[in-house]
Write an enzyme that holds these catalytic residues in place. Structure first.
Site, PDB file in Angstrom:
ATOM      1  N   CYS A   1       0.815  -1.214   0.000  1.00 26.43           N
ATOM      2  CA  CYS A   1       0.000   0.000   0.000  1.00 26.43           C
ATOM      3  C   CYS A   1       0.846   1.261   0.000  1.00 26.43           C
ATOM      4  CB  CYS A   1      -0.925  -0.019   1.214  1.00 26.43           C
ATOM      5  SG  CYS A   1      -0.057   0.084   2.780  1.00 26.43           S
TER       6      CYS A   1
ATOM      7  N   ALA B   1       3.131   1.731   2.934  1.00 28.22           N
ATOM      8  CA  ALA B   1       4.347   0.913   2.821  1.00 28.22           C
ATOM      9  C   ALA B   1       5.381   1.612   1.950  1.00 28.22           C
ATOM     10  CB  ALA B   1       4.005  -0.463   2.248  1.00 28.22           C
TER      11      ALA B   1
ATOM     12  N   ARG C   1      12.646  -4.481   6.389  1.00 28.94           N
ATOM     13  CA  ARG C   1      13.202  -4.217   5.057  1.00 28.94           C
ATOM     14  C   ARG C   1      14.734  -4.233   4.997  1.00 28.94           C
ATOM     15  NH1 ARG C   1      11.069  -2.814   0.455  1.00 28.94           N
ATOM     16  NH2 ARG C   1      12.696  -1.290   0.076  1.00 28.94           N
TER      17      ARG C   1
ATOM     18  N   HIS D   1       5.549   6.523  -2.438  1.00 29.08           N
ATOM     19  CA  HIS D   1       6.855   7.074  -2.801  1.00 29.08           C
ATOM     20  C   HIS D   1       6.709   8.551  -3.136  1.00 29.08           C
ATOM     21  CE1 HIS D   1       7.597   2.791  -4.541  1.00 29.08           C
ATOM     22  NE2 HIS D   1       7.854   2.807  -3.245  1.00 29.08           N
TER      23      HIS D   1
END
Lengths: 553, 459
Positions: free
Chosen positions: A72, A75, A106, A206
């Site tokens: 999503c 994230a 991550r 992003h």
């Protein structure tokens, strides 16, 4: 040898199967509406003489129920772009899960001792752990208190707040709370409206992260870091130590890294990253927005680089030298490449007898499915099929298609910031004439040609691959290795085919740069040569017939 | 230092959770749903939820974890998720063909107030649910309870949707195993089978999340309770629910719906936990405890007496889920160890805290208990008052490394070691294994710290 990646290979025949039939098989089970939609996202590659490739539908909604790879907006924003920065306290404003799942998963390595203050909050998870009373009465009060407690307990220099789905729905004004607490505490406090439902994938997050960092951090510190050839490395998240290897090469070449976005990064470096003279973009998808905005506002140009693959690394270092255009740098870059390559070539030669001709498929991310094809090419392996999880058309077809991309309802709600040149600080780093001269020599500015232009004709390019399509591809082609992420890993491996995780690297790496290439060669050798896959059938399953009785029985 | 900003100075926190010891409901719902045969869990929310849950469960089990999503966009969040869920149901049955779809909600769909039963009715009316296929759902808002609550609610939903009664009780006993590993579920069933008792266990993730590698991928592996068994559970003689927080709601619902009497026990972890399980099973089924189980019990008691000197008085910090933490605490106390810092992340109620306090009543020092608390607090307690051993999930290794204290991994998630899927910690054998792990940690440390003169060959 590790030079094969530069040439575009001849057409791939996909095991002599008709690609259109393969496509039909991938779509056969879908209801008609779904099949029509997916048909536009499954493309047989064909690069024309002038570099044109077929149109691929991408950055569009995932079909509910199909089971894909995507995550999503939150994230992409908190997990991918801001997560790797060590010295910001990242508070997830929402129920506990979102913060929990993005806690250390991550593998963004960082070296806290490379900042004078040694701050490192990456091993921590901060959350407002919203409860039902906040959903009903609003969560602003709790958020304010949480920011205060973060300050009281940790005395950080910056706090960022990330909104999860319910926060947007109940209408908490996260930005107002951040402004208030910034004034009260005297440290930088800023928020991101990165609710999970925004956009169609991580990609929206992003963009929101880029906007927020540019709005709240970039340009706060005009101190010019000393050093020659001052660059920023964008879209490198230091998974498994990739950024450390690239930093090692910069150091060897005398290139000064002002800031990286955002592997092994510090907020202090973001704040004066606008003072660099060149931006290098690794992951185009996740970070091109900051580069574009920095160019418009401050005059810092950007070029696309790729440090995945030894040949690509050498090429990228040469591009940097070409930009600065000084003999001293060109010489040292050539010397470093010459010194690094023998070990790479030896490692490659060692594994190639076992990797040559093997076949790979890559479905991951917004740049890795492209970049890692370089490493497979160096190993003499063929990429049969590839696709992105959250890429856009420009990542597939190249930025030349940007004017043709239609902005749909899901993209429209992600802010496009209006940026104008900074009245005092805008300073083009090179003249138009110089830029034209470098372009004439082949250095491309603000350019990315995308994945498809470098893939052989006949390969299949598939956007937002589903679980069903994964299964069908594996059954049809039985590739020697499949690259994706943790969710896909064991479904693929149950077929008896190794899956290399290209998000987390299966807890290995680094794979960037020259040393990284060597690590990757060895890892792929291990995976395609592993004995484990030979053990799936027991002796009695291989030879089920009953044996004769022994004479003495 | 990994957790370099954790200080010994304890400051009151009312709004900020740091290093949580719980996660959200839907992951527990997904895990429970995987324990139904032929079932595809479905997350009614945005894609991030199911991506995160699948990733977390996959990291823990190293197995395929399949699930689908309604993939909410902003539009769906405004107009409601009905269209997405109906389309998902159609696509799932067309493409993946499971027997059952188990829908769980998320904070997103709960906040906008989607009515799942109404959406099911719409899907059925539109002909999207083929004959012989089933749907069920649980409401699992992430802003209430924890992953354990989601597990409990989904287990209860199995009863609500499927359990039936024809008025004729069978000799079968229902077992509700709680939020435990696939290996634990298999062990709980084995104990009952050793006693000659026919059982229905739900959920049952054994052979689903610890399957073999054969070269053939089965999206729906052979394990899991079947819908037919769930229907039959209403005719069973009785139900044993293991762990109040994870299993009580389903057991009570079955009692209310089908008049199946239930016993609510702690997890059968450790000597007394297992004794209580076996004794209840024996009474409920009207059978004798076979010698085979007496032997297992005797071996455990034998080992406790053999190794008591190394366990006695050892101070332990425990963090985990409520049912696990309570059972572990009782077991450690039974070994004359001293649990001194105890944290659960999940809220579990006053009655639960009272049970914990009773379990540590005989520990000869003050015991810190926080329900719910977080791992930041847990770490601060350890910094202020160090212990000999930590028991917790993988995240506890950051504390263990910083403080140089041995760690025994237990609970969820375990992202970094093999074992939990295959080797149970339930029953007498499980207790023996857990004791082996405790002793390995304690004795490895003793060996490491021994100097050249005091190094012992025999222990």
């Amino acid at each position: 040898m590790a030079t094969g990646a530069n040439k575009k290979p001849a057409e791939v025949r996909l095991d002599r199967q008709d690609p259109e039939k393969i496509k039909a098989r991938l779509l056969a089970k879908y209801p008609p509406k779904v099949a029509r939609k997916r048909a536009k996202q499954i493309v047989v590659n064909k690069v024309s003489a002038d570099g044109e490739v077929p149109v691929i539908s991408s950055n569009v909604r995932t079909v509910p129920g199909l089971m894909g790879q995507r995550g999503c907006c939150y994230a992409g924003c908190k997990g991918v772009v801001l997560g790797p920065t060590r010295d910001i306290i990242n508070i997830t404003h929402g129920p506990i899960g979102c913060g929990y799942y993005s806690w250390l998963t991550r593998r963004n390595q960082t070296d806290p001792d490379s900042s004078a203050d040694g701050h490192n909050y990456i091993p921590y998870c901060f959350s407002t752990d919203m409860q039902d009373q906040e959903i009903i009465f609003g969560g602003e009060k709790k958020l304010k208190q949480a920011i205060q407690e973060a300050y009281d307990n940790f005395k950080p220099k910056a706090i960022a707040v990330f909104s999860t789905c319910p926060v947007g729905l109940i209408g908490d004004d996260v930005h107002a709370v951040c402004r208030e607490m910034k004034a009260k505490l005297g440290i930088n406090v800023f928020g991101f409206s990165c609710e999970g439902y925004k956009g169609v994938s991580q990609s929206a997050g992003h963009h929101i992260a880029n906007n927020g960092i540019f709005k709240h951090v970039v340009g706060l510190d005009d101190t010019v870091k000393e050093g020659n050839y001052r660059i920023n490395l964008l879209g490198e998240y230091n998974i498994g130590g990739d950024a450390f290897e690239i930093e090692r090469l910069f150091e060897r070449c005398g290139i000064t890294l002002v800031s990286s976005y955002s592997g092994n990064a510090s907020i202090d470096a973001f704040a004066n990253s606008h003072t660099a003279d060149l931006n290098l973009i690794m992951c185009h998808r996740s970070i091109n927005y900051v580069a574009e905005m920095m160019e418009t506002k401050f005059g810092v140009p950007w070029i696309k680089v790729n440090f995945i693959g030894a040949a690509a690394t050498a090429k990228s270092l040469r591009k940097i030298a070409q930009y600065f255009d000084e003999q001293e740098l060109t010489d040292i870059v050539e010397q470093v490449i010459a010194e690094e390559m023998p070990a790479v070539e030896a490692a490659c030669a060692d594994v190639r007898p076992r990797t040559e001709g093997k076949r790979a498929m890559l479905f991951v991310g917004g740049s890795r499915a492209h970049h890692y094809q370089e490493l497979f090419a160096e190993l003499g392996m063929k990429t049969l099929s590839a696709g992105y999880e959250f890429g856009h058309r420009d990542d597939y077809e190249g930025r030349k298609v940007l004017p043709d991309i239609k902005v749909d309802a899901d993209s429209r709600n992600i802010e496009e910031m209006e940026i104008t040149p900074d009245p005092e600080r805008f300073k083009p780093r090179i003249s138009e004439a110089k830029k034209a001269e470098l372009e004439a020599k082949g250095l491309q500015f603000s350019a990315y040609d995308g994945m498809m232009t470098e893939m052989p004709d006949g390969t299949m390019v598939i956007d937002d691959l589903s679980q069903y399509e994964t299964d069908q591809l594996i059954k049809m082609f039985k590739p020697d290795i499949f690259c994706a992420g943790i969710k896909e890993k064991y479904t693929v491996q149950k077929h008896g085919i190794p899956l290399k995780q290209l998000h987390s690297y299966d807890y290995g790496g680094p794979y960037a740069g020259f040393k990284g290439a060597i690590n990757f060669y060895k890892e792929i050798d291990r995976m395609v040569s592993s004995r484990a896959w030979q053990y799936m059938r027991a002796p009695w399953q291989e030879h089920p017939e009953l044996s004769a009785t022994y004479a003495w029985e | 230092m990994l957790l370099r900003h954790t200080s010994t100075e304890m400051k009151e926190r009312s709004a900020l959770t740091v290093n949580p010891a719980k996660t959200c409901q839907p992951i527990g719902a997904m895990y429970a749903a995987l324990g139904v045969h032929g079932c595809l869990p479905h997350s009614h929310g945005s894609q991030g939820c199911y991506a995160y849950h699948r990733s977390a469960l996959t990291r823990h089990f190293k197995e395929p974890v399949v699930a689908a999503t309604s993939a909410f966009t902003e539009g769906a969040s405004v107009f409601g998720g009905q269209a997405n869920l109906v389309q998902a149901i159609d696509n799932i049955f067309s493409v993946y063909n499971p027997d059952v779809i188990a829908v769980h909600t998320t904070c997103l769909s709960e906040t906008i107030g989607d009515d799942v039963p109404q959406i099911f009715a719409k899907a059925k009316a539109d002909g999207k649910v083929p004959d012989g296929k089933f749907l069920f759902h649980a409401n699992t808002p992430s802003y209430v309870g924890s992953h354990v609550t989601g597990f409990a609610s989904t287990t209860k939903a199995m009863v609500d949707y499927f359990a039936e009664t024809n008025g004729h009780k069978t000799k079968t006993i229902n077992l509700i195993p709680g939020y435990v590993e696939p290996s634990d579920m298999a062990e709980i069933r084995r104990i009952a089978e050793t006693m000659g008792i026919s059982t229905i266990m739900f959920p049952d993730t054994s052979k689903v999340l610890n399957g073999p590698l054969t070269g053939k991928y089965k999206m729906f592996p052979e394990g899991g309770v079947t819908v037919e068994e769930l229907k039959q559970s209403g005719n069973s003689k009785g139900t044993i629910a293991l762990g109040r927080t994870a299993s009580l709601p389903a057991a009570r619902a079955l009692d209310a719906k089908c008049k199946v009497p239930c016993e609510i026990l702690g997890l059968p972890l450790g000597l007394h936990g297992t004794d209580s399980f076996v004794d209840t099973l024996r009474r409920m089924a009207g059978v004798n405890v076979p010698d085979a189980l007496n032997l297992e019990r005797g071996q455990l008691v034998d080992s406790i007496s053999d190794w008591h000197q190394y366990l006695y008085g050892k101070r332990v910090a425990i963090v985990g889920d409520p049912d696990q933490v309570l059972a572990l605490t009782r077991f450690l106390v039974s070994l004359d160890m001293r649990p001194v810092h105890i944290v659960t992340g999940s809220p579990a109620g006053k009655k639960y805290v009272k049970s914990l306090q009773e379990a540590v009543a005989e520990v000869p020092e003050e015991v810190n208990i926080k329900v719910p608390g977080d791992m930041f607090l847990f770490h601060q307690w350890i910094k202020n008052d160090p212990v000999d051993l930590i028991i917790g999930n993988t995240y506890a290794k950051y504390i263990a490394k910083d403080e140089d204290i041995p760690l025994v991994r237990h609970g969820f998630p375990i992202y970094d070691r093999l074992g939990h899927s295959y080797f149970s910690t339930m029953g007498y054998r499980g207790a023996l294994r857990l004791m082996e792990k405790l002793l390995d940690a304690i004795l490895d440390r003793k060996d490491r710290d021994a100097d050249d003169i005091t190094m012992e060959l025999v222990m």
